[in-house]
Design a protein around this motif. Structure first.
Motif, PDB file in Angstrom:
ATOM      1  N   ARG A 198      21.563  65.798 -58.627  1.00  0.00           N
ATOM      2  CA  ARG A 198      22.512  66.738 -58.106  1.00  0.00           C
ATOM      3  C   ARG A 198      23.474  65.799 -57.515  1.00  0.00           C
ATOM      4  O   ARG A 198      23.304  64.889 -56.909  1.00  0.00           O
ATOM      5  N   PHE A 199      24.805  66.353 -57.148  1.00  0.00           N
ATOM      6  CA  PHE A 199      26.000  65.505 -56.691  1.00  0.00           C
ATOM      7  C   PHE A 199      26.623  66.575 -55.393  1.00  0.00           C
ATOM      8  O   PHE A 199      26.631  68.229 -56.128  1.00  0.00           O
ATOM      9  N   LEU A 200      27.086  66.406 -54.695  1.00  0.00           N
ATOM     10  CA  LEU A 200      28.000  67.222 -53.732  1.00  0.00           C
ATOM     11  C   LEU A 200      29.110  67.888 -54.517  1.00  0.00           C
ATOM     12  O   LEU A 200      29.705  66.921 -55.219  1.00  0.00           O
ATOM     13  N   GLN A 201      29.873  68.778 -54.104  1.00  0.00           N
ATOM     14  CA  GLN A 201      31.126  69.123 -54.630  1.00  0.00           C
ATOM     15  C   GLN A 201      31.974  68.921 -53.402  1.00  0.00           C
ATOM     16  O   GLN A 201      31.519  68.727 -52.163  1.00  0.00           O
ATOM     17  N   PRO A 202      33.289  68.625 -53.709  1.00  0.00           N
ATOM     18  CA  PRO A 202      34.396  68.321 -52.396  1.00  0.00           C
ATOM     19  C   PRO A 202      34.315  69.171 -51.557  1.00  0.00           C
ATOM     20  O   PRO A 202      34.506  68.910 -50.382  1.00  0.00           O
ATOM     21  N   ARG A 203      33.889  70.509 -51.706  1.00  0.00           N
ATOM     22  CA  ARG A 203      34.221  71.397 -50.881  1.00  0.00           C
ATOM     23  C   ARG A 203      33.002  71.522 -49.695  1.00  0.00           C
ATOM     24  O   ARG A 203      33.197  72.104 -48.679  1.00  0.00           O
ATOM     25  N   ASP A 204      31.976  70.904 -50.318  1.00  0.00           N
ATOM     26  CA  ASP A 204      30.885  70.662 -49.381  1.00  0.00           C
ATOM     27  C   ASP A 204      31.229  69.755 -48.305  1.00  0.00           C
ATOM     28  O   ASP A 204      30.865  69.927 -47.065  1.00  0.00           O
ATOM     29  N   THR A 257      29.455  62.396 -54.703  1.00  0.00           N
ATOM     30  CA  THR A 257      30.139  63.563 -54.731  1.00  0.00           C
ATOM     31  C   THR A 257      31.046  63.424 -55.984  1.00  0.00           C
ATOM     32  O   THR A 257      31.469  62.553 -56.441  1.00  0.00           O
ATOM     33  N   LEU A 258      31.152  64.763 -56.565  1.00  0.00           N
ATOM     34  CA  LEU A 258      31.841  64.867 -57.860  1.00  0.00           C
ATOM     35  C   LEU A 258      33.394  64.809 -57.474  1.00  0.00           C
ATOM     36  O   LEU A 258      33.950  66.110 -57.146  1.00  0.00           O
ATOM     37  N   SER A 259      34.006  63.681 -57.408  1.00  0.00           N
ATOM     38  CA  SER A 259      35.174  63.646 -56.817  1.00  0.00           C
ATOM     39  C   SER A 259      36.152  62.874 -58.065  1.00  0.00           C
ATOM     40  O   SER A 259      35.621  62.668 -58.879  1.00  0.00           O
ATOM     41  N   GLY A 260      37.315  62.727 -57.649  1.00  0.00           N
ATOM     42  CA  GLY A 260      38.278  62.214 -58.433  1.00  0.00           C
ATOM     43  C   GLY A 260      37.955  60.501 -58.763  1.00  0.00           C
ATOM     44  O   GLY A 260      38.380  59.947 -59.907  1.00  0.00           O
ATOM     45  N   VAL A 261      37.104  60.159 -57.788  1.00  0.00           N
ATOM     46  CA  VAL A 261      36.753  58.599 -57.988  1.00  0.00           C
ATOM     47  C   VAL A 261      35.827  58.474 -58.917  1.00  0.00           C
ATOM     48  O   VAL A 261      34.691  59.137 -59.240  1.00  0.00           O
ATOM     49  N   GLY A 262      36.136  57.581 -60.062  1.00  0.00           N
ATOM     50  CA  GLY A 262      35.327  57.372 -61.165  1.00  0.00           C
ATOM     51  C   GLY A 262      35.657  58.035 -62.333  1.00  0.00           C
ATOM     52  O   GLY A 262      35.244  57.916 -63.364  1.00  0.00           O
ATOM     53  N   SER A 263      36.588  58.958 -62.222  1.00  0.00           N
ATOM     54  CA  SER A 263      37.254  59.734 -63.242  1.00  0.00           C
ATOM     55  C   SER A 263      37.931  59.000 -64.401  1.00  0.00           C
ATOM     56  O   SER A 263      37.837  59.497 -65.738  1.00  0.00           O
ATOM     57  N   THR A 264      38.230  57.941 -63.827  1.00  0.00           N
ATOM     58  CA  THR A 264      39.211  56.911 -64.871  1.00  0.00           C
ATOM     59  C   THR A 264      38.368  55.797 -65.572  1.00  0.00           C
ATOM     60  O   THR A 264      38.739  55.110 -66.441  1.00  0.00           O
ATOM     61  N   TRP A 265      36.847  55.681 -64.992  1.00  0.00           N
ATOM     62  CA  TRP A 265      35.966  54.617 -65.682  1.00  0.00           C
ATOM     63  C   TRP A 265      35.871  55.105 -66.960  1.00  0.00           C
ATOM     64  O   TRP A 265      35.685  56.283 -67.432  1.00  0.00           O
ATOM     65  N   PRO A 266      35.675  53.975 -67.931  1.00  0.00           N
ATOM     66  CA  PRO A 266      35.223  54.022 -69.352  1.00  0.00           C
ATOM     67  C   PRO A 266      33.618  54.797 -68.894  1.00  0.00           C
ATOM     68  O   PRO A 266      32.946  54.507 -68.099  1.00  0.00           O
ATOM     69  N   VAL A 267      33.425  55.302 -70.267  1.00  0.00           N
ATOM     70  CA  VAL A 267      31.993  55.957 -70.019  1.00  0.00           C
ATOM     71  C   VAL A 267      30.822  55.082 -70.038  1.00  0.00           C
ATOM     72  O   VAL A 267      30.050  55.387 -69.468  1.00  0.00           O
ATOM     73  N   GLU A 268      31.092  54.068 -70.536  1.00  0.00           N
ATOM     74  CA  GLU A 268      30.028  53.048 -70.508  1.00  0.00           C
ATOM     75  C   GLU A 268      29.765  52.331 -69.288  1.00  0.00           C
ATOM     76  O   GLU A 268      28.702  52.165 -69.024  1.00  0.00           O
ATOM     77  N   VAL A 269      30.856  52.121 -68.449  1.00  0.00           N
ATOM     78  CA  VAL A 269      30.866  51.727 -67.201  1.00  0.00           C
ATOM     79  C   VAL A 269      30.089  52.669 -66.210  1.00  0.00           C
ATOM     80  O   VAL A 269      29.226  52.354 -65.694  1.00  0.00           O
ATOM     81  N   LEU A 270      30.461  54.093 -66.259  1.00  0.00           N
ATOM     82  CA  LEU A 270      30.029  55.142 -65.530  1.00  0.00           C
ATOM     83  C   LEU A 270      28.448  55.075 -65.831  1.00  0.00           C
ATOM     84  O   LEU A 270      27.663  55.025 -64.837  1.00  0.00           O
ATOM     85  N   GLN A 271      28.058  54.941 -67.164  1.00  0.00           N
ATOM     86  CA  GLN A 271      26.730  55.003 -67.334  1.00  0.00           C
ATOM     87  C   GLN A 271      26.029  53.900 -66.877  1.00  0.00           C
ATOM     88  O   GLN A 271      24.837  54.058 -66.227  1.00  0.00           O
ATOM     89  N   ALA A 272      26.552  52.635 -66.928  1.00  0.00           N
ATOM     90  CA  ALA A 272      25.911  51.469 -66.336  1.00  0.00           C
ATOM     91  C   ALA A 272      25.675  51.897 -64.778  1.00  0.00           C
ATOM     92  O   ALA A 272      24.670  51.408 -64.312  1.00  0.00           O
ATOM     93  N   THR A 275      44.706  62.256 -45.092  1.00  0.00           N
ATOM     94  CA  THR A 275      45.119  61.181 -45.987  1.00  0.00           C
ATOM     95  C   THR A 275      44.321  61.308 -47.343  1.00  0.00           C
ATOM     96  O   THR A 275      43.191  61.932 -47.414  1.00  0.00           O
ATOM     97  N   GLY A 276      44.850  60.775 -48.318  1.00  0.00           N
ATOM     98  CA  GLY A 276      44.103  60.846 -49.649  1.00  0.00           C
ATOM     99  C   GLY A 276      43.928  62.146 -50.164  1.00  0.00           C
ATOM    100  O   GLY A 276      42.980  62.705 -50.831  1.00  0.00           O
ATOM    101  N   ALA A 277      45.051  63.275 -50.067  1.00  0.00           N
ATOM    102  CA  ALA A 277      44.986  64.543 -50.193  1.00  0.00           C
ATOM    103  C   ALA A 277      45.185  65.097 -51.505  1.00  0.00           C
ATOM    104  O   ALA A 277      45.223  66.257 -51.786  1.00  0.00           O
ATOM    105  N   SER A 278      45.442  64.189 -52.540  1.00  0.00           N
ATOM    106  CA  SER A 278      46.059  64.531 -53.833  1.00  0.00           C
ATOM    107  C   SER A 278      44.837  64.755 -54.661  1.00  0.00           C
ATOM    108  O   SER A 278      44.938  65.375 -55.783  1.00  0.00           O
ATOM    109  N   SER A 279      43.538  64.602 -54.249  1.00  0.00           N
ATOM    110  CA  SER A 279      42.359  64.732 -55.256  1.00  0.00           C
ATOM    111  C   SER A 279      40.966  64.534 -54.355  1.00  0.00           C
ATOM    112  O   SER A 279      41.152  64.327 -53.361  1.00  0.00           O
ATOM    113  N   GLY A 280      39.960  65.223 -55.104  1.00  0.00           N
ATOM    114  CA  GLY A 280      38.650  65.170 -54.658  1.00  0.00           C
ATOM    115  C   GLY A 280      38.664  65.610 -53.184  1.00  0.00           C
ATOM    116  O   GLY A 280      38.770  66.776 -52.997  1.00  0.00           O
TER     117      GLY A 280
END
Length: 277
Positions: free
Chosen positions: A222-228, A192-207, A16-21
């Motif tokens: 450091r962050f995990l990669q999805p492949r990990d 993890t560096l995934s699609g989650v958060g990719s649409t957040w405004p930069v200022e929100v992500l930084q906060a 499930t949730g196979a379209s990204s990340g």
């Protein structure tokens, strides 16, 4: 002494949730390891592109529409996947999302929507496939959780609540399924560096990242990669029958430190990119 059976040669997987990340990485990784995979998500066009890539690489994959908040969608997905690939042997629940908002400022309908997707959707999907798996006396269900269960993070109240619920559900099912041959496992990835958060405004992500540092939740950058995470899923479901990985936690490894003049350590010599959970 009872005989411990082996896994069948063919083990169809539902993701499930196979379209990204993490979800897409799990589908691609398991297909590369020889598992037939059914990719499910609301963004079917992206899933189909991934399925085509898997097939081009010699794997077996089918992409189908899936909305885990809908009984009808879940039933359709499972039925079509089994018709295409055969009876389900493995389930990996990756569908979910995070809204970066303080819990006390979140409107209750929005809070409920996150619980419906992350928690109730997981139960809905698993409840559709687990009875038949138990009747066949074998199978793996991997609940993809998060280290927010162990380390709650600010601005993620609904997500924290949902993932605690997912782990509670999984632990109850571990007892309920004991002796059926079906293994319910919790996989708890760190950031993890995934699609989650990719649409957040930069200022929100930084906060969000600033708050992680403020509360001591970021030991390094450091962050995990999805492949990990996909590799961890493969490790869990590859465990021979007779053994059961009940909980596996995976965190990003810190960057290597250079040797210092006295104590053997110094500042990290390289940094990772910032990302999202």
């Amino acid at each position: 002494m009872p005989t411990v059976l082996s896994h069948p040669d063919r083990r169809p997987v539902l993701v499930t949730g196979a379209s990204s990340g993490v979800g897409s990485a799990v589908a691609v990784g398991l297909a590369a390891a020889g598992y037939p995979v059914a990719l499910g998500a609301r963004r079917t066009a992206i899933c189909e592109e991934l399925a085509e890539r898997i097939r081009a690489d010699g794997g077996e994959a089918v992409a189908l529409a899936l909305d885990v908040t809908s009984d009808e969608s879940v039933s359709f997905f499972v039925a079509e996947a089994e018709q295409a690939l055969g009876a389900v042997e493995v389930v990996v629940t990756c569908a979910g999302e995070v809204t970066p908002e303080n819990a006390y400022e979140t409107a209750t309908p929005d809070f409920e929507a996150q619980l419906q997707l992350n928690l109730v959707g997981t139960q809905r999907f698993v409840a559709r496939v687990a009875p038949a798996m138990a009747a066949r006396r074998r199978g793996d269900i991997v609940f993809v959780s998060s280290d927010v269960v162990r380390l709650p993070r600010p601005r993620m109240g609904a997500y924290v609540a949902a993932k605690n619920g997912v782990e509670g559900l999984a632990r109850a099912m571990q007892m309920e399924l004991e002796g059926t041959g079906v293994r319910a496992s919790i996989l708890r990835p760190g950031p993890t560096l995934s699609g989650v958060g990719s649409t957040w405004p930069v200022e929100v992500l930084q906060a969000v990242l600033d708050d992680w540092v403020r509360f001591g939740l970021a030991r390094h950058d450091r962050f995990l990669q999805p492949r990990d995470v996909a590799a961890a899923v493969l490790a869990v479901i590859s465990m021979p029958r007779g053994a059961h990985v009940t909980l596996l936690e995976v965190e990003p490894e810190a960057p290597l430190r250079e040797a210092g003049p006295e104590r053997g350590t110094a500042a990290p010599r390289e940094t990772g990119r910032e990302g999202d959970r």
